[in-house]
Scaffold this motif. Structure first.
Motif, PDB file in Angstrom:
ATOM      1  N   GLY A  68       6.454 -14.846 -11.198  1.00 51.24           N
ATOM      2  CA  GLY A  68       6.770 -13.444 -10.985  1.00 51.24           C
ATOM      3  C   GLY A  68       6.752 -13.075  -9.518  1.00 51.24           C
ATOM      4  O   GLY A  68       6.223 -13.801  -8.667  1.00 51.24           O
ATOM      5  N   ASN A  69       7.360 -11.952  -9.199  1.00 57.12           N
ATOM      6  CA  ASN A  69       7.412 -11.476  -7.826  1.00 57.12           C
ATOM      7  C   ASN A  69       6.177 -10.658  -7.479  1.00 57.12           C
ATOM      8  O   ASN A  69       5.714  -9.841  -8.287  1.00 57.12           O
ATOM      9  CB  ASN A  69       8.658 -10.612  -7.606  1.00 57.12           C
TER      10      ASN A  69
ATOM     11  N   PHE B  17       9.629  -8.376  -2.521  1.00 58.02           N
ATOM     12  CA  PHE B  17      10.676  -7.359  -2.681  1.00 58.02           C
ATOM     13  C   PHE B  17      11.154  -6.869  -1.313  1.00 58.02           C
ATOM     14  O   PHE B  17      10.371  -6.722  -0.377  1.00 58.02           O
ATOM     15  CB  PHE B  17      10.148  -6.171  -3.480  1.00 58.02           C
ATOM     16  N   SER B  18      12.456  -6.600  -1.229  1.00 58.78           N
ATOM     17  CA  SER B  18      13.020  -6.015  -0.014  1.00 58.78           C
ATOM     18  C   SER B  18      13.980  -4.902  -0.398  1.00 58.78           C
ATOM     19  O   SER B  18      14.709  -5.003  -1.406  1.00 58.78           O
ATOM     20  CB  SER B  18      13.746  -7.077   0.815  1.00 58.78           C
TER      21      SER B  18
ATOM     22  N   LEU C 216       5.937  -8.279 -13.543  1.00 58.96           N
ATOM     23  CA  LEU C 216       5.089  -9.307 -14.132  1.00 58.96           C
ATOM     24  C   LEU C 216       3.696  -9.285 -13.501  1.00 58.96           C
ATOM     25  O   LEU C 216       2.695  -9.549 -14.158  1.00 58.96           O
ATOM     26  CB  LEU C 216       5.729 -10.685 -13.943  1.00 58.96           C
ATOM     27  N   ASN C 217       3.630  -8.959 -12.219  1.00 60.41           N
ATOM     28  CA  ASN C 217       2.353  -8.905 -11.504  1.00 60.41           C
ATOM     29  C   ASN C 217       1.925  -7.469 -11.212  1.00 60.41           C
ATOM     30  O   ASN C 217       1.233  -7.196 -10.231  1.00 60.41           O
ATOM     31  CB  ASN C 217       2.453  -9.701 -10.205  1.00 60.41           C
ATOM     32  N   ALA C 218       2.332  -6.574 -12.095  1.00 60.63           N
ATOM     33  CA  ALA C 218       2.028  -5.159 -11.896  1.00 60.63           C
ATOM     34  C   ALA C 218       0.579  -4.845 -12.250  1.00 60.63           C
ATOM     35  O   ALA C 218      -0.022  -5.458 -13.129  1.00 60.63           O
ATOM     36  CB  ALA C 218       2.948  -4.302 -12.752  1.00 60.63           C
TER      37      ALA C 218
ATOM     38  N   MET D  60       3.177  -0.171  -9.383  1.00 66.29           N
ATOM     39  CA  MET D  60       2.198  -0.719  -8.457  1.00 66.29           C
ATOM     40  C   MET D  60       2.075  -2.220  -8.716  1.00 66.29           C
ATOM     41  O   MET D  60       1.784  -2.642  -9.836  1.00 66.29           O
ATOM     42  CB  MET D  60       0.826  -0.049  -8.627  1.00 66.29           C
ATOM     43  N   VAL D  61       2.320  -3.020  -7.669  1.00 62.29           N
ATOM     44  CA  VAL D  61       2.380  -4.469  -7.793  1.00 62.29           C
ATOM     45  C   VAL D  61       1.332  -5.109  -6.875  1.00 62.29           C
ATOM     46  O   VAL D  61       1.126  -4.657  -5.741  1.00 62.29           O
ATOM     47  CB  VAL D  61       3.791  -4.983  -7.425  1.00 62.29           C
ATOM     48  N   ASN D  62       0.693  -6.153  -7.362  1.00 64.81           N
ATOM     49  CA  ASN D  62      -0.266  -6.890  -6.540  1.00 64.81           C
ATOM     50  C   ASN D  62       0.428  -7.595  -5.374  1.00 64.81           C
ATOM     51  O   ASN D  62       1.575  -8.042  -5.496  1.00 64.81           O
ATOM     52  CB  ASN D  62      -0.984  -7.939  -7.385  1.00 64.81           C
ATOM     53  N   LYS D  63      -0.283  -7.716  -4.258  1.00 61.04           N
ATOM     54  CA  LYS D  63       0.184  -8.563  -3.166  1.00 61.04           C
ATOM     55  C   LYS D  63      -0.261  -9.999  -3.432  1.00 61.04           C
ATOM     56  O   LYS D  63      -1.314 -10.243  -4.032  1.00 61.04           O
ATOM     57  CB  LYS D  63      -0.391  -8.082  -1.838  1.00 61.04           C
TER      58      LYS D  63
END
Length: 350
Positions: free
Chosen positions: A7-8, A13-14, A81-83, A146-149
């Motif tokens: 997952g991203n 993301f850009s 997926l990594n939210a 909200m996505v994890n770094k």
């Protein structure tokens, strides 16, 4: 090189990035039956081929929110997926009916991103569009998540926060339904005698009924949409997280509340636009959902004499009936039992 998809993360993301999502999904009558079994939605247009055909559809279209969930589910492996959490929606347009047999696919564009102050997560804004296999655009909407770094030490990007419409113009939303033959609209079969002109701006409607969320049901629902977000599925990891259990997919709450809204809005047969939506607090298996609606606006649609549009605020609560219409306190904060604040346009017969 790994062949699996992790997952991203936020750094991946850009702004301006376009993502074509796997996998096209053909909607079947079985999907419709399972959706009905999960939520008990009773709107006549989506329930009866004969009712829908008599008023101008070729047969019963699928529920608007089933379209939304399938398109949303396509985006999850690439977007969330990594939210940590899906935060909200805006600018959603339902542009054409979808029928069993149609195949849906989705494409998303990243339109904004902003790192959070904790340095561990960030918010990503995407506009997702759903198409049928012949290229017909059936749905588009913006959501922010909200996505994890991947690496909390990586530098923060220049923040880009898109300007989003507070309210969609209802005059642009009438094409989502065919011209209706109201001579064949049967209030008794539809389950309500209240049409567009029977509602007043400011009116509040307690939908009375409650529905308890079962563990098995929300798991089945999320798999139905091929939504792979970890927070909904993996008790092994989520049991060690902030809540100690899996979160209910926010769209599951929207569908529950929408189904409950039939009691009081039985002729609000079609969601035509999403002005905004916010998942205020988490919902868990065992919680009971109640709902109420407020009429925010009522608009006739240019060129149409068959339907009008009501702007409705749908508020869902957990474990608290809506007799007092709990919403926000004097401090502007949501009342404790509120789990959903959903602002949308719905079509009703004139």
């Amino acid at each position: 090189m790994s062949k699996t998809n992790a997952g991203n993360f936020f750094e991946d993301f850009s702004v301006g990035q376009v993502i074509k999502h796997a996998t096209p999904r053909t909607v079947t009558d079985g999907d419709v039956a399972l959706y009905t079994a999960l939520y008990g939605s009773r709107f006549a247009v989506q329930s009866s081929d004969s009712f829908a055909h008599r008023i101008g559809y070729r047969k019963a279209p699928i529920d608007d929110l089933l379209t939304f969930h399938i398109v949303f589910g396509k985006t999850v492996p690439d977007i969330s997926l990594n939210a940590v959490a899906n935060l909200g929606y805006a600018g959603g347009r339902f542009l054409a009916p979808v029928y069993p047999g149609d195949t849906l696919s989705a494409v998303s564009e990243v339109i904004g991103k902003k790192e959070n102050s904790n340095g561990r997560t960030g918010v990503v804004y995407v506009r997702s569009t759903g198409y049928t296999s012949d290229g017909t655009e059936v749905l588009d909407y913006v959501r922010w998540v909200m996505v994890n770094k991947r690496d909390p030490g990586s530098p923060a990007p220049q923040p880009v926060v898109p300007e989003l419409p507070a309210v969609l113009d209802p005059s642009a939303l009438g094409n989502a339904a065919p011209m209706l033959d109201l001579a064949h609209w049967d209030n008794e079969l539809a389950g309500s005698r209240f049409r567009f002109g029977d509602y007043e701006i400011g009116e509040k409607i307690d939908h009375v009924d409650g529905m308890t969320v079962e563990e098995a049901e929300h798991q089945i629902a999320t798999r139905l949409y091929q939504n792979t977000a970890k927070v909904h599925f993996n008790q092994h990891t989520e049991g060690r997280g902030r809540f100690g259990c899996r979160l209910i997919y926010g769209g599951h709450v929207i569908s529950l509340a929408r189904a409950l809204s039939f009691n009081g809005l039985g002729n609000a047969f079609h969601i035509t636009g999403i002005n905004g939506g916010r998942h205020v607090s988490p919902l868990f298996a065992g919680d009971t959902v109640y709902a109420w609606s407020e009429v925010l606006d009522a608009q006739e649609i240019e060129g149409r004499k068959d339907v009008g549009a009501l702007r409705l605020r749908l508020v869902a609560t957990k474990n608290a009936p809506c007799t007092d219409y709990p919403f926000k306190g004097e401090d502007g904060k949501y009342a404790n039992p509120v789990v959903l604040d959903f602002d949308y346009w719905a079509l009703l017969p004139m």
